[in-house]
Design a protein around this motif. Sequence first.
Motif, PDB file in Angstrom:
ATOM      1  N   SER A  52      18.759   0.553 -17.670  1.00 18.34           N
ATOM      2  CA  SER A  52      19.350   0.644 -19.007  1.00 18.34           C
ATOM      3  C   SER A  52      19.652   2.094 -19.370  1.00 18.34           C
ATOM      4  CB  SER A  52      18.403   0.026 -20.043  1.00 18.34           C
ATOM      5  OG  SER A  52      18.927   0.152 -21.344  1.00 18.34           O
ATOM      6  N   LYS A  56      23.405   3.800 -20.203  1.00 16.30           N
ATOM      7  CA  LYS A  56      23.703   4.412 -21.489  1.00 16.30           C
ATOM      8  C   LYS A  56      23.884   5.927 -21.412  1.00 16.30           C
ATOM      9  CE  LYS A  56      21.546   0.850 -24.341  1.00 16.30           C
ATOM     10  NZ  LYS A  56      20.563   0.557 -25.414  1.00 16.30           N
ATOM     11  N   ARG A  59      26.028   6.486 -17.705  1.00 14.41           N
ATOM     12  CA  ARG A  59      27.206   5.616 -17.786  1.00 14.41           C
ATOM     13  C   ARG A  59      27.554   4.955 -16.455  1.00 14.41           C
ATOM     14  NH1 ARG A  59      31.320   9.358 -21.090  1.00 14.41           N
ATOM     15  NH2 ARG A  59      32.324   7.420 -21.721  1.00 14.41           N
ATOM     16  N   ALA A  75      29.064  -0.436 -18.331  1.00  9.40           N
ATOM     17  CA  ALA A  75      29.312  -0.965 -19.665  1.00  9.40           C
ATOM     18  C   ALA A  75      30.768  -1.392 -19.809  1.00  9.40           C
ATOM     19  CB  ALA A  75      28.958   0.082 -20.713  1.00  9.40           C
ATOM     20  N   THR A  77      32.477  -2.105 -22.381  1.00 15.76           N
ATOM     21  CA  THR A  77      33.184  -1.579 -23.548  1.00 15.76           C
ATOM     22  C   THR A  77      33.497  -0.091 -23.428  1.00 15.76           C
ATOM     23  OG1 THR A  77      31.029  -1.248 -24.621  1.00 15.76           O
ATOM     24  CG2 THR A  77      32.191  -3.307 -25.108  1.00 15.76           C
ATOM     25  N   ASP A  78      33.147   0.516 -22.306  1.00 16.28           N
ATOM     26  CA  ASP A  78      33.315   1.948 -22.089  1.00 16.28           C
ATOM     27  C   ASP A  78      34.339   2.168 -20.978  1.00 16.28           C
ATOM     28  OD1 ASP A  78      33.058   4.634 -21.240  1.00 16.28           O
ATOM     29  OD2 ASP A  78      30.948   4.711 -21.798  1.00 16.28           O
ATOM     30  N   SER A 172      19.490  -3.854 -22.632  1.00 15.04           N
ATOM     31  CA  SER A 172      20.351  -2.710 -22.967  1.00 15.04           C
ATOM     32  C   SER A 172      21.323  -3.023 -24.091  1.00 15.04           C
ATOM     33  CB  SER A 172      21.137  -2.274 -21.728  1.00 15.04           C
ATOM     34  OG  SER A 172      22.011  -3.301 -21.294  1.00 15.04           O
ATOM     35  N   GLN A 173      21.438  -4.312 -24.433  1.00 11.85           N
ATOM     36  CA  GLN A 173      22.422  -4.769 -25.422  1.00 11.85           C
ATOM     37  C   GLN A 173      23.821  -4.269 -25.053  1.00 11.85           C
ATOM     38  OE1 GLN A 173      22.220  -6.910 -28.470  1.00 11.85           O
ATOM     39  NE2 GLN A 173      20.802  -7.502 -26.838  1.00 11.85           N
ATOM     40  N   THR A 174      24.113  -4.416 -23.747  1.00 10.80           N
ATOM     41  CA  THR A 174      25.366  -3.905 -23.213  1.00 10.80           C
ATOM     42  C   THR A 174      26.038  -4.953 -22.346  1.00 10.80           C
ATOM     43  OG1 THR A 174      24.414  -1.667 -23.135  1.00 10.80           O
ATOM     44  CG2 THR A 174      26.429  -2.058 -21.850  1.00 10.80           C
TER      45      THR A 174
END
Length: 262
Positions: A52, A56, A59, A75, A77-78, A172-174
């Motif tokens: 995690s 974050k 990346r 991720a 969204t990245d 990680s809420q990812t």
Amino acid sequence: MSSKVTEKPAPQSQILQCNAADILFERSTGLEEEICVIDPASHTYEAIERASSILKKDRGPLVIPTETVYGLAAAATDSSATEKIFTTKGRPADNPLIVHVSSRSMLTSLLPPSYSIPSSYERLIKAFWPGPLTLLFPADPSKIPSIVTAGQKTVAIRMPSHPVARALIAFSQTPLAAPSANSSGRPSPTKAEHVWDDLGKSGKVPLILDGGPCNVGVESTVVDGISAEDGSIRVLRPGGVTVEDMKAALSEGLAPGETPVK
């Protein structure tokens, strides 16, 4: 007198063992969704916490086990993080990525606010999620970068059933974009050793989570249920869920002779 210059060997990937028995998804009273519980005293917790942090802070990308094949994850969204997936694999930019979620609420958070999930998808989600079934949804470019969708108007999403993959996403809420963890043109890996031989020895990824052999061993089935005007289901890629399985799940409530899967 000339001095000999020796090159330092490239750093190799770190492999951390994960035990699915250390992970539990449970539904508490009053909650609609399952919550993820990881034994805090386990090596699995330490491994997922480390993964995690990489997702974050560094990346990614890193390697995760799924029930289908091992995935190269970053991720979703990245855009900068997902771009590293393409460079690490040598993957063509016109090949979209599948996004992995851990819960229904995470799925909803990625979709356009006005979109309602059709009844056919609800049946498939009920029958096969978490599991090796990927569904196409309308893409919201404000949430999912175009590099993930390869500029298309749809985004492919699934919920993996492997406890380690799902736990990392939840912890990680990812949401994670994660194609197979291999160099393009090489076989999809179903064991951590396969990843090590391809990407690990050369240090192309910082971390490999070893969750054991993949129990399905083939990629997920990809389904499009939003493009056809009549709402019928098209199988874009066969995989871990068969057409027969989907027909059985979708058959309830249909008129005689109707075939929702094409």
